[in-house]
Scaffold this active site. Sequence first.
Site, PDB file in Angstrom:
ATOM      1  N   THR A  78       0.751  -1.139   0.066  1.00  0.00           N
ATOM      2  CA  THR A  78       0.052   0.091  -0.012  1.00  0.00           C
ATOM      3  C   THR A  78       0.828   1.058  -0.207  1.00  0.00           C
ATOM      4  OG1 THR A  78      -1.810  -1.038   0.924  1.00  0.00           O
ATOM      5  CG2 THR A  78      -1.800   1.390   1.216  1.00  0.00           C
ATOM      6  N   ARG A 162      -1.749   5.860   5.968  1.00  0.00           N
ATOM      7  CA  ARG A 162      -0.779   5.794   4.929  1.00  0.00           C
ATOM      8  C   ARG A 162      -1.236   6.246   3.593  1.00  0.00           C
ATOM      9  NH1 ARG A 162      -1.115   0.930   6.747  1.00  0.00           N
ATOM     10  NH2 ARG A 162      -1.442  -1.153   5.118  1.00  0.00           N
TER      11      ARG A 162
END
Length: 546
Positions: A78, A162
């Site tokens: 990710t 994030r």
Amino acid sequence: MQRAIFYLLTVILSLSNCIDTKAQIKKPKLVVGIVIDQMRYDYLTRYAERYGEGGFNRILKNGFSLENAHYNFMPTYTAPGHASIFTGTTPSNHGIISNNWYDKALKQSIYCVSDSNYKTIGNTGNVGEKSPKRMLTTTLSDQLHLAQNMRGKTIGISIKDRAAILSAGHSANAAYWYDSGDRNQWITSSYYMENLPNWVKKFNKKNKANSYLNDTWNTLYDIKTYTQSRADDNIFEKNLNGQEKPIFPKDLKKLRKNNGNFDLIKTVPAGNTLTVDFAKAVIQGEKLGKTAFTDFLTVSFSATDYIGHRYGVAAVETEDTYLRLDQDLASFFSFLDAEVGVGNYTLFLTADHAAVQVPSYLQSLKIPAHYLDIKGFENYITEITQKYFNSKALIENISNYQIFLDKEKMESLGLDRNTVAQKLADEIVNFDNIYKAVTARTLQTTNFTDGIMNTLQNGYNQKFSGDVLIIPYPATLISGRKGTSHGSGYSYDTHVPVIFYGYGIKKGKSLKRYDITDIAPTIANLLKIAAPNGSSGKIIKEVLKR
């Protein structure tokens, strides 16, 4: 005579200014970058006939689709995925080498966006202690801010911190993420502001997640029509806590108690719906697309990733999630039309990585797939160092398919670091399910121009990466035999959708190979601004109107 000349010059100057004004480059009022976490390219084709006209099919028919776009680095996780989309470069340059990684200087594992210099804005917890400081290059939105002398707004949103932070960049006005558990709040960090805007507070008070979780997740259509998926009741999927089998229907009101209360929203399609709800609130609350300057909004859908991990690529849950996401996207696109205006915005849609079919499922079909015995692998490495260097204490850390050597220990034993690393690389390929191993020294001195080694090299960062890097066989995971994951440089993890749509974008598609790092310089060219300062991608000319 002088008056006549003066008048003529005035007219000419006026006409010139008029021409200049008309010649000024028109730009979209809003750029929207959409990232769908863990979306494989074939989800576009696999479920194509089941999508409506307003979501995926709308932008496919009226935008430009890259049908052979790939990540050109590994690991495909990710954080590096989002960072690479928006910086236009790979971890070798932007420095986000994983979600978590071992810090050689601190001698401990660190999280990609953790930053104790900042506090949570929105509640008294610590999940807001975050910033983009570890990302070493600018993003597309940073460059847009610089080009507009910091005018226009940039905001990133996602359930995952994030994803919101790395997409929005360093100069963002805000990044918002979802604090679940018992809090049920969209929050941010003091890196961006000192207080939540009133519109965020009002949104949180609406408590939409609660209404979504007091419902039942059943299939959108008759479950018998989900022919693109495995049977609902199978042994390759993980259960939700409190469920005997991973099957429909799922009584969310009953299940939420044993699944972290509001944490459950992450692993159901309603997590995507909640994200769209908040994206709409952002646009209205911040009046995006309403000024003479271009605003930038990044929206990352995370529920697709949590669902994919739990149920796998071929699950009814996955198919239903994408059918529901298609409806959410249709709602969002219609909202953009009404709020910003048709033709006034440009968007792109992609994914931060894809995923592998559940290896145990592949094995049941006699297709090669594997599970790496990580404990056995660690013991094997220790045996190598003992055999060749008479020490079991040369390894400092093993993580992210990387080996970090203890330099101080090697120096005390008079061992050469490169010699130890090369011996490990030579020997560990003999371990089950390890395909390749290469030293950091090799990656620093050899240029791999294509193939899996090029992918590995693009993910290697001399400052942060380990001393030996490892590539397992295709379709190999470390995790248990249920559910799936990602992270490799193989096509099942790298092949993702890339669709451009809206102002300045042609209609069409391309079968040419493009890299994920090509998105940022392409949008930068559309906006007539500088590409991010570490950009290594190329402009995709066939996408843009001229």
